[in-house]
Design a protein around this motif. Structure first.
Motif, PDB file in Angstrom:
ATOM      1  N   HIS A  49       4.820  -2.065  10.021  1.00 16.03           N
ATOM      2  CA  HIS A  49       3.863  -3.056  10.510  1.00 16.03           C
ATOM      3  C   HIS A  49       2.486  -2.449  10.725  1.00 16.03           C
ATOM      4  CE1 HIS A  49       6.794  -6.179  10.716  1.00 16.03           C
ATOM      5  NE2 HIS A  49       7.634  -5.355  11.317  1.00 16.03           N
ATOM      6  N   LEU A  50       1.500  -3.351  10.742  1.00 13.59           N
ATOM      7  CA  LEU A  50       0.094  -2.927  10.814  1.00 13.59           C
ATOM      8  C   LEU A  50      -0.582  -3.478  12.059  1.00 13.59           C
ATOM      9  CD1 LEU A  50      -0.695  -3.986   7.152  1.00 13.59           C
ATOM     10  CD2 LEU A  50      -0.459  -1.610   7.930  1.00 13.59           C
ATOM     11  N   HIS A  51      -1.514  -2.699  12.578  1.00  9.65           N
ATOM     12  CA  HIS A  51      -2.443  -3.211  13.590  1.00  9.65           C
ATOM     13  C   HIS A  51      -3.834  -3.167  12.979  1.00  9.65           C
ATOM     14  CE1 HIS A  51       0.055  -2.535  17.542  1.00  9.65           C
ATOM     15  NE2 HIS A  51       0.637  -3.359  16.693  1.00  9.65           N
ATOM     16  N   ILE A  52      -4.598  -4.229  13.191  1.00 12.19           N
ATOM     17  CA  ILE A  52      -5.924  -4.345  12.593  1.00 12.19           C
ATOM     18  C   ILE A  52      -6.916  -4.754  13.679  1.00 12.19           C
ATOM     19  CG2 ILE A  52      -7.307  -5.616  10.883  1.00 12.19           C
ATOM     20  CD1 ILE A  52      -4.426  -6.344   9.606  1.00 12.19           C
ATOM     21  N   ALA A  53      -8.015  -4.024  13.785  1.00 13.00           N
ATOM     22  CA  ALA A  53      -9.072  -4.437  14.731  1.00 13.00           C
ATOM     23  C   ALA A  53     -10.372  -4.507  13.962  1.00 13.00           C
ATOM     24  CB  ALA A  53      -9.182  -3.455  15.887  1.00 13.00           C
TER      25      ALA A  53
END
Ligand code: DP6
Length: 418
Positions: A110-114
């Motif tokens: 999974h990815l986190h994007i800011a």
């Protein structure tokens, strides 16, 4: 692969302004346009998106934060971009951190994007273009995707059409393509930002209370109802694209300006030809057009081009610094700031144009003489407060990676926003 590592990449991507407009899709899901378009990339120092993407085995779902607020990734456009880029992921090895990710593992990670815009999102400046371009560019680096910029542009296109043109600096063409699957609908660079570095860009952020029709629904209605759009896409734009490429190649400002203004006006005419009609420009937009048209006519050769997207803001492209400072004087004469607005927040971006114009303080604005082309019998009206602020900028570079870890928007240990 277990453990608590987080791998991150941070990128910065510019926004762009079309000088030959994209308006109308032939395929809604793939975002395939009815005509080619051409844009100028704007200097990321003044208008850009910064995005940090992170991957970690400890993340249990894909998440995204925009300007510090969590937003949903459920929409089809995000999902298309994530799916397309994941399918191109390759092996990644980070020896320093002891991280190894095999190609096939990406589909389960999974990815986190800011993401963060360095300009107010509420201003109605194309934030989705820079946003989707930055997302795709950063993910491609994170996942070691081998695609070149043009292939990445075809992925960003599926987030927002105009985003595909933000994968390059300078002058960019989005080729509409012919394939049904959209693989040949992508952006190419016509010339880099150094090719024509005389140009200066001034954006008037126009005050507006009106809720605008989104580009997506506006162009859908135009495709369904406007005959003028069919004529534009088939007969007008193909010829204009050739002429615009030629004008850019030869740095022929007179043709560039004529084509830019005419195409913007035709785009708004097509909006008016939509049923029910769509109005993006307002009285202030029209006044700005008059100021520029009158000045260009009085000079005999064009000094400034104007173009408007799906909103009332004016983007003006001046032939050089001299023209830009004279333009700014004219604009400030007609659109002075409100009493409670200081000059420093009224003109943002490259403030050196203000110095060239001989304006140091707010009193200098009030002392500006009426522009010389205004004949005595025409009252030189002032429209105080009708422009919220001006941004001075120039053509700029394409996406870059930010290696300075302090610029990352996610915490390197937790993968959560800083
Ligand atoms: C007027 O790219 O915002 O700015 O593809 O539906 O996301 P979607 O639309 P979008 O449309 C931009 C339209 C425009 C002209 C242009 O940028 O070419």
């Amino acid at each position: 692969m277990a453990g608590k590592w987080v791998r991150m990449v941070t990128a910065q991507t510019p926004t762009n302004i079309a000088v030959i407009k994209y308006w109308g899709k032939r395929d809604e899901a793939l975002i395939l346009p009815v005509n080619d378009s051409i844009s100028v990339t704007l200097d990321p120092a003044h208008l850009c998106t910064t995005t940090t993407v992170a991957v970690s085995p400890s993340f249990d779902q894909d998440r995204m934060w925009l300007n510090g607020k969590e937003i949903s990734l459920a929409g089809g456009r995000f999902q298309s971009c994530l799916r397309e880029i994941r399918s191109r992921a390759c092996d990644v090895e980070d020896e320093e951190k002891g991280i190894k990710i095999a190609k096939k593992e990406w589909e389960n990670l999974h990815l986190h994007i800011a993401s963060y815009n360095n300009f107010p999102t509420a201003a109605g400046l194309a934030s989705s273009a820079a946003g989707f371009a930055c997302l795709v560019f950063a993910l491609a680096k994170l996942m070691n995707a081998k695609e070149d910029q043009s292939q990445l542009s075809a992925i960003a296109r599926q987030g927002s059409g105009s985003a595909c043109r933000s994968l390059y600096g300078g002058f960019v063409k989005w080729i509409m393509g012919n394939d049904e699957d959209g693989r040949d609908s992508l952006a190419v660079q016509l010339a880099d930002e150094k090719h024509w570095d005389d140009l200066v860009i001034i954006i008037a952020v126009v005050s507006s209370r009106q809720k605008e029709t989104s580009s997506t629904s506006g162009m859908r209605e135009t495709v369904e109802t406007s005959l003028l759009l069919k004529h534009r896409a088939k007969e007008i734009v193909p010829k204009r694209i050739v002429q615009m490429e030629e004008a850019i190649k030869n740095r022929d400002f007179a043709s560039f300006a004529q084509l830019t203004c005419t195409d913007s006006n035709q785009f708004h005419a097509v909006c008016l030809d939509t049923s029910p009609p769509i109005f993006y420009m307002n009285d202030t937009s029209h006044r700005i057009i008059s100021v520029v048209e009158k000045w260009n006519r009085s000079e005999g050769v064009p000094q400034v081009a104007y173009t408007f997207d799906a909103g009332p803001n004016a983007v003006m492209i001046a032939r050089d610094r001299k023209a830009a400072s004279l333009l700014l004087q004219r604009l400030l004469f007609h659109f002075p700031p409100n009493a409670d607005t200081d000059l420093n927040s009224y003109i943002i971006g490259d403030k050196s144009i203000l110095q060239d114009a001989g304006i140091q303080k707010k009193e200098d604005v009030d002392a500006l003489p009426p522009p010389s082309n205004i004949k005595d019998d025409i009252p030189s009206h002032k429209f105080r407060g009708d422009v919220s602020y001006f941004i001075c900028t120039r053509p700029g570079r394409g996406p870059v990676l930010l290696s300075d870890k302090s610029q990352a928007l996610l915490n390197p240990e937790t993968g959560l926003p800083k």
